[in-house]
Design a protein around this motif. Structure first.
Motif, short mmCIF file in Angstrom:
data_model
loop_
_atom_site.label_atom_id
_atom_site.label_comp_id
_atom_site.label_asym_id
_atom_site.label_seq_id
_atom_site.Cartn_x
_atom_site.Cartn_y
_atom_site.Cartn_z
N LEU A 112 0.85 -1.09 -0.11
CA LEU A 112 -0.02 -0.24 -0.04
C LEU A 112 0.69 1.14 0.17
N LEU A 113 1.89 1.24 -0.68
CA LEU A 113 2.93 2.31 -0.48
C LEU A 113 2.25 3.39 -1.59
N GLY A 114 2.30 4.56 -1.08
CA GLY A 114 2.07 5.71 -2.01
C GLY A 114 3.22 6.90 -1.77
N GLY A 115 2.55 8.22 -2.55
CA GLY A 115 3.18 9.05 -2.52
C GLY A 115 4.50 8.96 -3.84
N GLU A 116 5.59 9.98 -3.58
CA GLU A 116 6.48 10.09 -4.61
C GLU A 116 7.73 9.35 -4.13
N LEU A 117 8.65 8.99 -4.97
CA LEU A 117 9.92 8.42 -4.79
C LEU A 117 10.79 9.52 -4.16
N ASP A 118 11.34 9.34 -3.18
CA ASP A 118 12.31 10.41 -2.71
C ASP A 118 13.87 10.22 -2.87
N GLY A 119 14.27 10.93 -3.91
CA GLY A 119 15.59 10.53 -4.39
C GLY A 119 16.73 10.87 -3.17
N LYS A 120 16.42 11.86 -2.32
CA LYS A 120 17.17 11.66 -1.06
C LYS A 120 17.62 10.30 -0.34
N VAL A 121 16.37 9.47 -0.29
CA VAL A 121 16.39 8.34 0.38
C VAL A 121 17.04 7.21 -0.53
N ILE A 122 17.00 7.33 -1.78
CA ILE A 122 17.35 6.27 -2.74
C ILE A 122 18.90 6.63 -2.81
N GLN A 123 19.27 7.95 -2.85
CA GLN A 123 20.71 7.99 -2.92
C GLN A 123 21.79 7.64 -1.81
N LYS A 124 20.96 7.19 -0.57
CA LYS A 124 21.75 6.70 0.62
C LYS A 124 21.82 4.89 0.56
N LEU A 125 21.11 4.58 -0.77
CA LEU A 125 20.95 3.08 -0.66
C LEU A 125 22.15 2.76 -1.80
N THR A 126 23.36 3.04 -1.64
CA THR A 126 24.32 2.95 -2.49
C THR A 126 24.88 1.43 -2.83
N LYS A 127 24.14 0.46 -2.02
CA LYS A 127 24.69 -0.99 -2.13
C LYS A 127 23.37 -1.60 -3.11
N LEU A 128 22.52 -1.06 -3.33
CA LEU A 128 21.34 -1.81 -3.91
C LEU A 128 21.50 -2.58 -5.14
N THR A 129 21.16 -3.78 -5.12
CA THR A 129 21.21 -4.74 -6.28
C THR A 129 19.92 -4.73 -6.92
#
Length: 435
Positions: free
Chosen positions: A249-266
């Protein structure tokens, strides 16, 4: 000048006044001490009276209670919940206090067993707005027994017998993940709670602030709710490599500030939610990303994030059923590890770029349901690994390159498909379906 007799009389009066003051001060001190003693006695009595029943007459249980209070205060948890017999924390304490081997546990194991007991009691047959008739866990082999935690179903441990993996996929869990699970933060690297009925929103996400060593979070198909795209607290989980939160049920906009912290994501898999807005440019800088699944949301975006040229590790890119605008950039050819590309049911315009031919690894390509024009580039005949090629429901013309026909015809893939609008695009009989 006063007489000797008068001096003696006055001096006697002064000495008497001093003695009276000391008597009065002594009396005050005695009263204060009595009040303090009585107050401490009453307070201690009240505290003992309010203690969990297990701790009132059992020194070992009282010591356990003290240990848990200190640990919970240190991690900013509400230790008073231990005194309320209706809470899952009190249930966990009462169970642990009765463990026949309690005296053999060190502090670390006490906290580990308490955390897991809290997890069990807070997710077992818990009513929520989405689970009105909750049921117990489907399986709970060895849970809440004297068996070591590493022998409880769904748990794995490291060499030091610290729980580092929780895998309870499709096990009937409801409720929410308790804050006390943070006692496992030093060692927990994988949490798989896929296909349950967990309901997490607001402050219930706070436990994830502690999981800085977590590498894999798999919670597809639950009732996870947030209005900030990817919950902001996950930005603190900087060791994360895999995030799977699809069908929630996730809504809203993707936050670039959160994404840029997750530098190890595959792996970033958040399809079939209620996400809105655009794709932040930060996503285009995730050079370790292998799987990106964003389909079936309410996103509105173009493909500019691909132009960074940094997504060279991508193996699968699924963006379907969003409002995809603009054209397919020529930089798509830089995704040289891509095997599966799906961008259907959008509003893509322009032509199919010939640069797709640079992706020699490409096996499956879905572009149907857009507004693409022109012909299918002949260069795509060089894609000798193709198994699926679906471009129907567009405004294409010309013919399907013979090389594509031959490659798909020779594929051993069970679900191989070559689909086009046969009235507009000539297949010469090689299409498996006509759109």
């Amino acid at each position: 000048m006063i007489s000797t007799e008068e001096f003696m009389r006055r001096e006697k009066m002064v000495r008497q006044a001093r003695r009276n003051r000391w008597y009065l001060l002594g009396l005050v001190i005695v009263v204060i001490v009595v009040v303090i003693v009585v107050s401490v006695t009453v307070t201690s009595g009240e505290k003992a009276k309010n203690q969990p029943a297990a701790a009132r007459n059992d020194p070992a249980a009282a010591e356990l209670l003290s240990l848990l209070e200190v640990a919970m205060k240190k991690d900013s948890m509400d230790h008073t919940t231990l005194y309320d017999e209706t809470t899952y924390q009190a249930q966990a304490f009462n169970w642990l206090a009765k463990n026949s081997q309690l005296s053999t546990y060190d502090r670390s194991q006490v906290l580990q067993r308490f955390a897991l007991a809290c997890f069990y009691y807070s997710t077992n047959s818990i009513r929520t707005i989405y689970t009105t008739t909750p049921t117990p866990w489907k399986k709970s082999t060895n849970w809440l027994t004297d068996q070591h935690e590493c022998q409880w179903m769904g748990l794995d441990c490291n060499a030091r017998l610290k729980v580092n993996v929780i895998n309870l996929e499709e096990n009937g869990l409801s409720g929410a993940i308790p804050l006390e699970l943070a006692f496992l933060k030093a060692h927990l690297i994988s949490l798989d709670l896929t296909t349950n009925s967990l309901y997490i929103e607001g402050a219930s996400w706070d436990v994830f602030r502690q999981f800085t060593n977590l590498q894999s979070l798999l919670m597809d198909d639950n009732y996870l709710s947030d209005n900030n795209g990817i919950p902001a607290v996950l930005g603190d989980c900087t060791s994360l490599k895999k995030i799977r939160l699809s069908y929630n049920l996730l809504g809203g906009e993707l936050d670039g500030k959160v994404i840029q912290k997750l530098t190890k994501l595959t792996h970033l898999e958040i399809e079939s939610n209620y996400l809105e807005g655009s794709i932040p440019s930060e996503l285009g800088n995730m050079d370790r990303l292998i799987y990106l699944y964003l389909r079936r949301n309410a996103l509105t975006f173009n493909l500019d994030f691909i132009k960074s040229g940094k997504l060279k590790s991508l193996f699968a890119l699924w963006l379907d059923s969003n409002l995809i605008t603009g054209t397919i950039p020529t930089q798509i050819g830089s995704l040289t590890e891509l095997a599966s590309l799906s961008m259907t049911n959008g509003t893509l315009t322009g032509t199919i770029p010939s640069e797709l031919a640079d992706i020699a690894t490409l096996r499956r390509l879905w572009l149907y349901g857009n507004k693409l024009t022109g012909s299918i580039p002949t260069e795509l005949a060089s894609l000798t690994n193709l198994e699926v090629f679906e471009v129907q429901e567009n405004n294409l013309d010309g013919s399907v390159p013979q090389g594509i026909c031959d490659t798909i015809a020779g594929s051993v893939y069970t679900h191989k498909s070559l689909t086009a609008d046969c009235t507009k695009v000539s297949c010469d009989g090689c299409c498996t379906h006509c759109g």
